[in-house]
Design an enzyme around this catalytic site. Structure first.
Site, PDB file in Angstrom:
ATOM      1  N   ASP A   1       4.052   1.763  -4.183  1.00  0.00           N
ATOM      2  CA  ASP A   1       3.176   2.391  -5.184  1.00  0.00           C
ATOM      3  C   ASP A   1       3.087   1.169  -5.924  1.00  0.00           C
ATOM      4  OD1 ASP A   1       1.792   3.980  -7.069  1.00  0.00           O
ATOM      5  OD2 ASP A   1       2.687   5.549  -6.296  1.00  0.00           O
TER       6      ASP A   1
ATOM      7  N   TYR B   1      -3.706 -10.325 -20.234  1.00  0.00           N
ATOM      8  CA  TYR B   1      -2.766 -11.089 -19.606  1.00  0.00           C
ATOM      9  C   TYR B   1      -3.495 -12.647 -19.282  1.00  0.00           C
ATOM     10  CZ  TYR B   1       0.929  -8.035 -17.639  1.00  0.00           C
ATOM     11  OH  TYR B   1       1.927  -7.265 -17.597  1.00  0.00           O
TER      12      TYR B   1
ATOM     13  N   ASP C   1       0.860  -1.027   0.138  1.00  0.00           N
ATOM     14  CA  ASP C   1      -0.005   0.081   0.115  1.00  0.00           C
ATOM     15  C   ASP C   1       0.896   1.304   0.060  1.00  0.00           C
ATOM     16  OD1 ASP C   1      -2.089   2.106   0.688  1.00  0.00           O
ATOM     17  OD2 ASP C   1      -3.237   0.367   0.991  1.00  0.00           O
TER      18      ASP C   1
ATOM     19  N   TYR D   1     -11.933   7.450 -12.566  1.00  0.00           N
ATOM     20  CA  TYR D   1     -12.281   6.150 -12.044  1.00  0.00           C
ATOM     21  C   TYR D   1     -12.910   5.110 -12.963  1.00  0.00           C
ATOM     22  CZ  TYR D   1     -13.873   3.007  -8.040  1.00  0.00           C
ATOM     23  OH  TYR D   1     -13.924   1.907  -7.400  1.00  0.00           O
TER      24      TYR D   1
HETATM   25  P1  NAD Z   1      -9.854   2.505  -0.053  1.00  0.00           P
HETATM   26  O1  NAD Z   1      -9.471   4.048  -0.376  1.00  0.00           O
HETATM   27  O2  NAD Z   1     -10.127   2.555   1.569  1.00  0.00           O
HETATM   28  O3  NAD Z   1      -8.690   1.749  -0.030  1.00  0.00           O
HETATM   29  C1  NAD Z   1      -7.805   1.429  -1.394  1.00  0.00           C
HETATM   30  C2  NAD Z   1      -6.388   1.452  -0.851  1.00  0.00           C
HETATM   31  O4  NAD Z   1      -5.468   1.275  -1.895  1.00  0.00           O
HETATM   32  C3  NAD Z   1      -5.960   2.535   0.120  1.00  0.00           C
HETATM   33  O5  NAD Z   1      -5.297   1.820   1.144  1.00  0.00           O
HETATM   34  C4  NAD Z   1      -4.746   3.285  -0.529  1.00  0.00           C
HETATM   35  O6  NAD Z   1      -3.943   3.822   0.142  1.00  0.00           O
HETATM   36  C5  NAD Z   1      -4.352   2.187  -1.747  1.00  0.00           C
HETATM   37  N1  NAD Z   1      -3.784   2.477  -2.920  1.00  0.00           N
HETATM   38  C6  NAD Z   1      -4.332   3.451  -3.575  1.00  0.00           C
HETATM   39  N2  NAD Z   1      -3.412   3.785  -4.887  1.00  0.00           N
HETATM   40  C7  NAD Z   1      -2.526   2.823  -4.521  1.00  0.00           C
HETATM   41  C8  NAD Z   1      -1.196   2.843  -5.249  1.00  0.00           C
HETATM   42  N3  NAD Z   1      -0.853   3.404  -6.338  1.00  0.00           N
HETATM   43  N4  NAD Z   1      -0.303   1.893  -4.795  1.00  0.00           N
HETATM   44  C9  NAD Z   1      -0.484   1.388  -3.618  1.00  0.00           C
HETATM   45  N5  NAD Z   1      -1.671   1.486  -3.035  1.00  0.00           N
HETATM   46  C10 NAD Z   1      -2.548   2.215  -3.334  1.00  0.00           C
HETATM   47  O7  NAD Z   1     -11.049   2.255  -0.808  1.00  0.00           O
HETATM   48  P2  NAD Z   1     -11.883   0.600  -0.613  1.00  0.00           P
HETATM   49  O8  NAD Z   1     -13.206   1.344  -0.422  1.00  0.00           O
HETATM   50  O9  NAD Z   1     -11.412   0.028   0.332  1.00  0.00           O
HETATM   51  O10 NAD Z   1     -11.692   0.236  -2.005  1.00  0.00           O
HETATM   52  C11 NAD Z   1     -10.879  -1.030  -2.370  1.00  0.00           C
HETATM   53  C12 NAD Z   1     -11.121  -1.496  -3.582  1.00  0.00           C
HETATM   54  O11 NAD Z   1     -12.436  -1.771  -3.931  1.00  0.00           O
HETATM   55  C13 NAD Z   1     -10.688  -0.394  -4.780  1.00  0.00           C
HETATM   56  O12 NAD Z   1     -10.033  -0.957  -5.791  1.00  0.00           O
HETATM   57  C14 NAD Z   1     -12.066  -0.115  -5.194  1.00  0.00           C
HETATM   58  O13 NAD Z   1     -12.120   0.624  -6.550  1.00  0.00           O
HETATM   59  C15 NAD Z   1     -12.973  -1.358  -4.940  1.00  0.00           C
HETATM   60  N6  NAD Z   1     -14.468  -1.001  -4.769  1.00  0.00           N
HETATM   61  C16 NAD Z   1     -15.009  -0.655  -3.600  1.00  0.00           C
HETATM   62  C17 NAD Z   1     -16.187  -0.213  -3.324  1.00  0.00           C
HETATM   63  C18 NAD Z   1     -17.074   0.198  -1.900  1.00  0.00           C
HETATM   64  O14 NAD Z   1     -17.965   0.381  -2.086  1.00  0.00           O
HETATM   65  N7  NAD Z   1     -16.149   0.680  -1.296  1.00  0.00           N
HETATM   66  C19 NAD Z   1     -17.121  -0.452  -4.511  1.00  0.00           C
HETATM   67  C20 NAD Z   1     -16.547  -0.935  -5.750  1.00  0.00           C
HETATM   68  C21 NAD Z   1     -15.118  -1.061  -5.794  1.00  0.00           C
END
Ligand code: NAD
Length: 314
Positions: free
Chosen positions: A61, A164, A36, A150
Site C-alpha cells: 500500500d 518535490y 499494488d 478524488y
Molecule cells: P484502476 O482502479 O483499475 O487501477 C488503480 C490501481 O491502483 C488498482 O490496481 C489499485 O488496486 C491500485 N491502488 C489504489 N490505491 C492503492 C494504494 N494505496 N497502494 C497501492 N495500490 C493502490 O484504475 P485505472 O482506471 O487503471 O486508473 C489508473 C490511474 O489513472 C489512476 O491514478 C487514475 O486516477 C488515472 N486515471 C484514469 C482514468 C481512466 O479513464 N481510466 C482517467 C483519468 C485518470
C-alpha cells in the site's frame, strides 16, 4: 540511467491502465516492478505477466513507505481508485493514496534518482467552465462534494509533485488523463463503457443518467499507454493533457455498444450524479507538439475490442 533498458516501477500496476502499461513495458524489454494493494486492481490482470522473469509483483500500500530493492529509473505512479463507484466506496483511502501515497512514491523516486510520472486526471478541471480544456485552465472543482475526495487528492498530488521538483530537483512529469476505456475494465466499475457492455450482454436496458446528452471523450487504452511512455521518454514536465478530442454523447456511446453487441437499444433514465461533469474534452495540442502523439484507434474499433474481451469473460 543505468542501462539502455530502464528498470521501471509501476504503482497501481494491477489495475486497468497499469496492467496494460506493465504489458507494454515488458514487451519493450524493460524490467518491471508492479506495486499494488489490490483495492481496485485484480491479480488476473497480471496473469500473463507473473511467469515472466523480468516482472516482479510487490503487494504494498503506497500509503506506507515503499521498500523496492535495487535500482529504479522510471516511476509511473498510477495507484489510486479511479472510477466514481470506487472512490465513493473508498473516500478516505482515495485521499490518503493521493496525498501520503504520492509523497511516499516521490520520496522513493528521489532516493533512487528516478524520473517520476504522475497519472493525474481531467477531474482536476472539475465541472469545467471553459470548453474544451487546455492545460492552462485552472478548474471548477467542489472542495466538499462527493467527487472532491478524488479531484482534490489528484490536485494535491500535482502540487506535491511540483514541490518535490522545486525543492529536491526530482525529475517529474504530470499526465492529465481523460476518459480511457478498453479490455480489463471491471464490469461493475460504474464507468460508461463497461456498464453499457455489461447491460447489453445481459440483455438489460442501458441506464442513462440525466438526459444522456452529456458528452464523454473516450480514448482507447493502447493509445493511452503509448502516450504515457512517450511522456516518460520525452523529459517533458507537463502537465500534458492525454485523451481523445472526439466528443460523444452518452446516448451515442449506448448506440455504438448496441450495434457492436447486436442488442436492441433500450434505455431507462436516472438522475444525473452530483457534480457529474456535463462536458469534457481535452485540448491535446501540447501532446501533439511535445510527444508527437494523438489517439490512433477509432472509437468503434476500441468498442469492438472491448466487447470481444467482455464476451470472452462471460
Ligand atoms: P484502476 O482502479 O483499475 O487501477 C488503480 C490501481 O491502483 C488498482 O490496481 C489499485 O488496486 C491500485 N491502488 C489504489 N490505491 C492503492 C494504494 N494505496 N497502494 C497501492 N495500490 C493502490 O484504475 P485505472 O482506471 O487503471 O486508473 C489508473 C490511474 O489513472 C489512476 O491514478 C487514475 O486516477 C488515472 N486515471 C484514469 C482514468 C481512466 O479513464 N481510466 C482517467 C483519468 C485518470
Amino acid at each position: 540511467m543505468r542501462s539502455n533498458s530502464p528498470r521501471v516501477l509501476v504503482t497501481g500496476g494491477a489495475g486497468f491502465i497499469g496492467s496494460h502499461l506493465c504489458d507494454r513495458l515488458l514487451r519493450l524489454g524493460h524490467t518491471v516492478v508492479c506495486a499494488d494493494n489490490f483495492c481496485t486492481g485484480r491479480r488476473e490482470n497480471l496473469a500473463s505477466l507473473l511467469p515472466e522473469p523480468r516482472f516482479h509483483l510487490v503487494e504494498a500500500d503506497v500509503v506506507h513507505p515503499l521498500d523496492i530493492p535495487g535500482p529504479v529509473d522510471w516511476v509511473f505512479h498510477l495507484a489510486s481508485p479511479a472510477s466514481p463507484a470506487d472512490y465513493f466506496r473508498l473516500p478516505l483511502e482515495t485521499l490518503r493514496t493521493g496525498s501520503a501515497g504520492t509523497d511516499n512514491v516521490l520520496a522513493l523516486a528521489r532516493a533512487k534518482g528516478a524520473r517520476f510520472l504522475l497519472a493525474s486526471t481531467s477531474e482536476v478541471y472539475g465541472d469545467p467552465l471553459e470548453h474544451p480544456q487546455p492545460e492552462s485552465y485552472l478548474g471548477n472543482v467542489s472542495t466538499i462534494g462527493p467527487r472532491s475526495v478524488y479531484d482534490e487528492a489528484k490536485r494535491y498530488a500535482e502540487a506535491i509533485t511540483m514541490a518535490y521538483h522545486r525543492t529536491h530537483g526530482v525529475d517529474v512529469a504530470i499526465a492529465r488523463i481523460f476518459n480511457t476505456f478498453g479490455p480489463r475494465m471491471r464490469m461493475d466499475d460504474g464507468r460508461v463503457v463497461p456498464t453499457f457492455i455489461a447491460q447489453a450482454l445481459a440483455g438489460r436496458p442501458f441506464t442513462i443518467n440525466g438526459t444522456g446528452k452529456q458528452t464523454r471523450s473516450l480514448c482507447y487504452v493502447a493509445d493511452m499507454v503509448a502516450a504515457l511512455i512517450a511522456l516518460m521518454r520525452s523529459g517533458q514536465r507537463g502537465p500534458v493533457n492525454l485523451g481523445s478530442t472526439q466528443e460523444m454523447a452518452v446516448l451515442d456511446i449506448a448506440e455504438l455498444v448496441a450495434a457492436e453487441t447486436g442488442r436492441p437499444v433500450r434505455h431507462t433514465y436516472h438522475p444525473l450524479g452530483q457534480d457529474d461533469p456535463e462536458r469534457r474534452r481535452p485540448v491535446i495540442d501540447l501532446a501533439r507538439r511535445l510527444l508527437g502523439w494523438a489517439p490512433a484507434t477509432s472509437i468503434p474499433d476500441g468498442i469492438a475490442a472491448t466487447v470481444a474481451w467482455f464476451r470472452e469473460k462471460e
